[in-house]
Scaffold this motif. Structure first.
Motif, PDB file in Angstrom:
ATOM      1  N   ARG A 108     -33.776  21.921  42.934  1.00 19.37           N
ATOM      2  CA  ARG A 108     -33.001  22.366  43.934  1.00 19.37           C
ATOM      3  C   ARG A 108     -31.638  21.987  43.774  1.00 19.37           C
ATOM      4  O   ARG A 108     -30.549  22.530  44.144  1.00 19.37           O
ATOM      5  CB  ARG A 108     -33.496  21.735  45.333  1.00 19.37           C
ATOM      6  N   ARG A 161     -39.447  19.561  42.184  1.00 14.60           N
ATOM      7  CA  ARG A 161     -38.752  20.655  43.209  1.00 14.60           C
ATOM      8  C   ARG A 161     -37.390  20.121  43.539  1.00 14.60           C
ATOM      9  O   ARG A 161     -36.619  21.013  43.605  1.00 14.60           O
ATOM     10  CB  ARG A 161     -39.707  20.967  44.256  1.00 14.60           C
ATOM     11  N   GLU A 187     -43.643  22.517  37.072  1.00 18.31           N
ATOM     12  CA  GLU A 187     -44.110  22.665  38.405  1.00 18.31           C
ATOM     13  C   GLU A 187     -45.270  23.370  38.587  1.00 18.31           C
ATOM     14  O   GLU A 187     -46.216  22.898  39.349  1.00 18.31           O
ATOM     15  CB  GLU A 187     -42.877  23.483  39.065  1.00 18.31           C
TER      16      GLU A 187
END
Length: 316
Positions: A228, A224, A200
């Motif tokens: 999640r 991302r 990231e």
């Protein structure tokens, strides 16, 4: 995947139970490893239509029919995961467990596993079946993409290559290998080690250095999204969202699940509806999440444009 339920009051074939448990363990391990490839999805009879046929209308899908017990299948799966991840969404990988989906295997007329099928615009192009070396598999896919591009069978914006065209600052790969930008190689190395933080950070720095770098921005959004969803119980959040439309966290989580599954319009419509129902901070939270999901698709994608119009209408 949840473990299978076994009733203590029923007769159990211990051999079959052991085999099933071993398959589940391999499946969980494969899913864990596959999290580093946001372009791969597991397919069975229930989602074949959406994940393979419908998705292939927008981008090619490489369908891999695999056997969990087979070392050859594992080798092919690892190669396809590597190539798919490096493609940056140039094509998607759909994996079928031959033991878990026998009806689908029969319908596809699979002679042996592993077997590869390239699906474009809903049409199936059979590929290699049985053990195949990495270089031959890569060469077949490269040649197939090039031929389909020449025939006009690929979507208009598809480069017709396995890994996309070389961009400025991108190193050309060896013959038959995808061309990978240095930033992608660095991020992929981190993902291969399960280090999502570093991956990231790599893309975040690339976007900060060049805000117009749409490819890095999209891959940052993909990482991302996968992060999640790593510990999300899909069934639980779907129930929560259905039971309480005002549960913003659940609505957002279901939208993430739909995005990962390729149901882009469903995800967008869910959050637009949530925007209509909310006010102030909650509305801002939903709106900002929806905008972040737009970055998962290419600039100018008609589904994003349509969702933007709906969002504007919902806000005003």
């Amino acid at each position: 995947m949840q473990p299978s339920d076994f009733s203590p009051n029923s007769a159990v074939d211990l051999g079959a139970r052991k085999a099933a448990m071993e398959r589940e363990a391999k499946q969980r391990a494969a899913e864990s490893a596959g999290r580093s490839n946001p372009y791969a999805v597991n397919v069975d009879e229930s989602n074949f239509q959406a994940q393979v046929l419908e998705r292939s209308m927008a981008a090619p899908v490489v369908l891999a029919v695999l056997a969990g017990w087979s070392e050859q299948s594992t080798q092919v799966e690892n190669t396809l995961d590597r190539l798919s991840a490096a493609s940056g969404g140039n094509w998607f990988l759909a994996k079928v467990d031959s033991e878990a989906s026998p009806q689908l295997v029969q319908a596809l007329r699979v002679p042996t596993t592993p077997m590869i099928v390239l699906v474009v615009q809903g049409q199936l192009l059979p590929g290699p079946a049985g053990p195949v070396p990495d270089d031959q598999l890569t060469a077949w896919l490269s040649e197939a993409f090039a031929a389909l591009k020449e025939q006009g069978a690929l979507p208009p914006d598809h480069p017709g290559t396995l890994g996309g065209e070389a961009a400025p600052g991108e190193e050309p790969g060896a013959a038959g290998q995808p061309r990978v930008r240095p930033v992608d190689a660095e991020a992929q190395e981190a993902l291969d080690n399960g280090d999502f933080d570093t991956a990231e950070s790599v893309y975040a720095k690339a976007v900060e250095a060049d805000p117009k770098d749409g490819e890095s921005r999209s891959k940052l959004a993909q990482i991302r999204l996968v992060r999640r969803l790593r510990d999300v119980d899909a069934a639980a959040v779907r129930r929560a969202a259905a039971d309480d439309p005002g549960d913003i966290a659940a609505q957002i989580a279901v939208a993430d699940i739909d995005m990962y599954g390729g149901k882009f319009e469903d995800a967008f419509d869910r959050l637009v509806a949530a925007v209509r129902r909310t006010r102030d901070e909650e509305r801002d939270k939903v709106r900002n999440h929806l905008l972040s999901l737009f970055e998962l698709l290419p600039a100018g994608d008609p589904r994003v444009n349509a969702a933007r119009r709906k969002l504007t209408s919902a806000l005003f």
